[in-house]
Write a protein that holds these residues in place. Structure first.
Motif, PDB file in Angstrom:
ATOM      1  N   ALA A 114       0.840  -1.188   0.000  1.00  0.00           N
ATOM      2  CA  ALA A 114       0.000   0.000   0.000  1.00  0.00           C
ATOM      3  C   ALA A 114       0.878   1.242   0.000  1.00  0.00           C
ATOM      4  CB  ALA A 114      -0.909   0.006   1.225  1.00  0.00           C
ATOM      5  N   ALA A 115       0.571   2.161  -0.906  1.00  0.00           N
ATOM      6  CA  ALA A 115       1.263   3.445  -0.946  1.00  0.00           C
ATOM      7  C   ALA A 115       0.300   4.518  -0.453  1.00  0.00           C
ATOM      8  CB  ALA A 115       1.728   3.758  -2.365  1.00  0.00           C
ATOM      9  N   PHE A 116       0.730   5.286   0.527  1.00  0.00           N
ATOM     10  CA  PHE A 116      -0.059   6.357   1.136  1.00  0.00           C
ATOM     11  C   PHE A 116       0.610   7.681   0.794  1.00  0.00           C
ATOM     12  CE2 PHE A 116      -0.673   2.692   3.832  1.00  0.00           C
ATOM     13  CZ  PHE A 116      -1.903   2.817   4.457  1.00  0.00           C
ATOM     14  N   THR A 117      -0.050   8.527   0.029  1.00  0.00           N
ATOM     15  CA  THR A 117       0.481   9.857  -0.239  1.00  0.00           C
ATOM     16  C   THR A 117      -0.183  10.830   0.724  1.00  0.00           C
ATOM     17  OG1 THR A 117       0.899   9.316  -2.552  1.00  0.00           O
ATOM     18  CG2 THR A 117       0.815  11.654  -1.980  1.00  0.00           C
ATOM     19  N   VAL A 118       0.634  11.447   1.582  1.00  0.00           N
ATOM     20  CA  VAL A 118       0.175  12.306   2.672  1.00  0.00           C
ATOM     21  C   VAL A 118       0.663  13.731   2.412  1.00  0.00           C
ATOM     22  CG1 VAL A 118       0.332  12.686   5.167  1.00  0.00           C
ATOM     23  CG2 VAL A 118       0.261  10.355   4.271  1.00  0.00           C
ATOM     24  N   LEU A 119      -0.238  14.692   2.608  1.00  0.00           N
ATOM     25  CA  LEU A 119       0.121  16.098   2.445  1.00  0.00           C
ATOM     26  C   LEU A 119       1.054  16.545   3.556  1.00  0.00           C
ATOM     27  CD1 LEU A 119      -3.363  17.612   1.541  1.00  0.00           C
ATOM     28  CD2 LEU A 119      -1.562  16.810  -0.005  1.00  0.00           C
ATOM     29  N   LYS A 120       1.801  17.619   3.255  1.00  0.00           N
ATOM     30  CA  LYS A 120       2.693  18.207   4.252  1.00  0.00           C
ATOM     31  C   LYS A 120       2.086  19.490   4.796  1.00  0.00           C
ATOM     32  CE  LYS A 120       7.106  16.465   2.580  1.00  0.00           C
ATOM     33  NZ  LYS A 120       8.424  16.875   2.073  1.00  0.00           N
ATOM     34  N   ASP A 121       2.548  19.873   5.978  1.00  0.00           N
ATOM     35  CA  ASP A 121       2.104  21.133   6.576  1.00  0.00           C
ATOM     36  C   ASP A 121       2.990  22.277   6.083  1.00  0.00           C
ATOM     37  OD1 ASP A 121       4.490  21.071   8.097  1.00  0.00           O
ATOM     38  OD2 ASP A 121       3.475  20.338   9.892  1.00  0.00           O
ATOM     39  N   ALA A 122       2.739  23.480   6.573  1.00  0.00           N
ATOM     40  CA  ALA A 122       3.472  24.669   6.127  1.00  0.00           C
ATOM     41  C   ALA A 122       4.963  24.596   6.432  1.00  0.00           C
ATOM     42  CB  ALA A 122       2.868  25.916   6.772  1.00  0.00           C
ATOM     43  N   SER A 123       5.331  23.795   7.437  1.00  0.00           N
ATOM     44  CA  SER A 123       6.754  23.668   7.783  1.00  0.00           C
ATOM     45  C   SER A 123       7.464  22.588   6.970  1.00  0.00           C
ATOM     46  CB  SER A 123       6.907  23.379   9.280  1.00  0.00           C
ATOM     47  OG  SER A 123       6.474  22.061   9.574  1.00  0.00           O
ATOM     48  N   GLY A 124       6.706  21.881   6.122  1.00  0.00           N
ATOM     49  CA  GLY A 124       7.306  20.852   5.278  1.00  0.00           C
ATOM     50  C   GLY A 124       7.313  19.462   5.874  1.00  0.00           C
ATOM     51  N   LYS A 125       6.603  19.267   6.982  1.00  0.00           N
ATOM     52  CA  LYS A 125       6.533  17.946   7.610  1.00  0.00           C
ATOM     53  C   LYS A 125       5.241  17.248   7.212  1.00  0.00           C
ATOM     54  CE  LYS A 125       9.321  19.189  11.563  1.00  0.00           C
ATOM     55  NZ  LYS A 125       9.429  19.300  13.003  1.00  0.00           N
ATOM     56  N   ALA A 126       5.329  15.938   7.037  1.00  0.00           N
ATOM     57  CA  ALA A 126       4.143  15.142   6.701  1.00  0.00           C
ATOM     58  C   ALA A 126       3.113  15.286   7.809  1.00  0.00           C
ATOM     59  CB  ALA A 126       4.523  13.680   6.511  1.00  0.00           C
ATOM     60  N   ARG A 127       1.853  15.490   7.417  1.00  0.00           N
ATOM     61  CA  ARG A 127       0.742  15.625   8.368  1.00  0.00           C
ATOM     62  C   ARG A 127       0.287  14.225   8.777  1.00  0.00           C
ATOM     63  NH1 ARG A 127      -3.416  18.977   5.142  1.00  0.00           N
ATOM     64  NH2 ARG A 127      -4.758  17.971   6.671  1.00  0.00           N
ATOM     65  N   LEU A 128       0.782  13.747   9.899  1.00  0.00           N
ATOM     66  CA  LEU A 128       0.548  12.369  10.310  1.00  0.00           C
ATOM     67  C   LEU A 128      -0.413  12.228  11.474  1.00  0.00           C
ATOM     68  CD1 LEU A 128       4.148  10.929   9.827  1.00  0.00           C
ATOM     69  CD2 LEU A 128       2.163  10.788   8.295  1.00  0.00           C
ATOM     70  N   ASP A 129      -1.242  13.221  11.692  1.00  0.00           N
ATOM     71  CA  ASP A 129      -2.300  13.070  12.684  1.00  0.00           C
ATOM     72  C   ASP A 129      -3.429  12.289  12.023  1.00  0.00           C
ATOM     73  OD1 ASP A 129      -1.040  14.502  14.727  1.00  0.00           O
ATOM     74  OD2 ASP A 129      -1.796  16.412  13.970  1.00  0.00           O
TER      75      ASP A 129
END
Length: 155
Positions: A114-129
């Protein structure tokens, strides 16, 4: 999560995100808790077929795992890695075993990636909540789409 192993570059928060994603997908009654992982125009791709938007993703989940059916499934989560990363998103790849049980009796499994494409926040970190509408694409490839399969469940 007994066999979970984070590969190089996998964020520490990924383990909790993927665990919650699969726990929610295994819950026959989850609706908003399932769809709120995705962006509003997110896509779930299963064995090459795409389902875009909350209504379509929920419909296919309920078709595959009917609320009033005799079928249950769970995911054994194995190795993870990073496929690619851009300024806007990060794609995590997860090796899984999908085990399916029909009551009474049969337990069979299939192997998947499974490939999960997750958006990043304004600081460039993956939004993992979990449940934060950060998942834009879930792309599952499986060894077979048959259910039950001819592969007996293993421990």
């Amino acid at each position: 999560m007994a066999h979970y192993e984070a590969g190089q570059g996998v964020d520490a928060g990924w383990e909790a995100f993927v665990k919650e994603y699969y726990l929610t997908s295994e819950d026959k009654t989850s609706t908003d808790q399932f769809t709120n992982f995705w962006t509003t125009n997110g896509t779930m791709r299963l064995a090459g077929t795409s389902y875009q938007g909350y209504e379509n993703m929920l419909a296919v989940k309920q078709f595959l795992l009917p609320v009033d059916g005799n079928k249950s499934w769970w995911h054994l989560i194995n190795g993870s890695s990073i496929r690619d990363e851009t300024a806007d998103n990060k794609t995590f790849v997860q090796s899984i075993v999908v085990q399916t049980t029909y009551s009474p009796g049969n337990c069979s499994q299939a192997y998947g990636v499974a490939a999960f494409t997750v958006l990043k926040d304004a600081s460039g970190k993956a939004r993992l909540d979990p449940h934060s509408q950060s998942l834009s694409l879930y792309d599952l490839s499986v060894s077979t789409t048959a259910s039950p399969t001819d592969i007996a469940c293993t421990a």
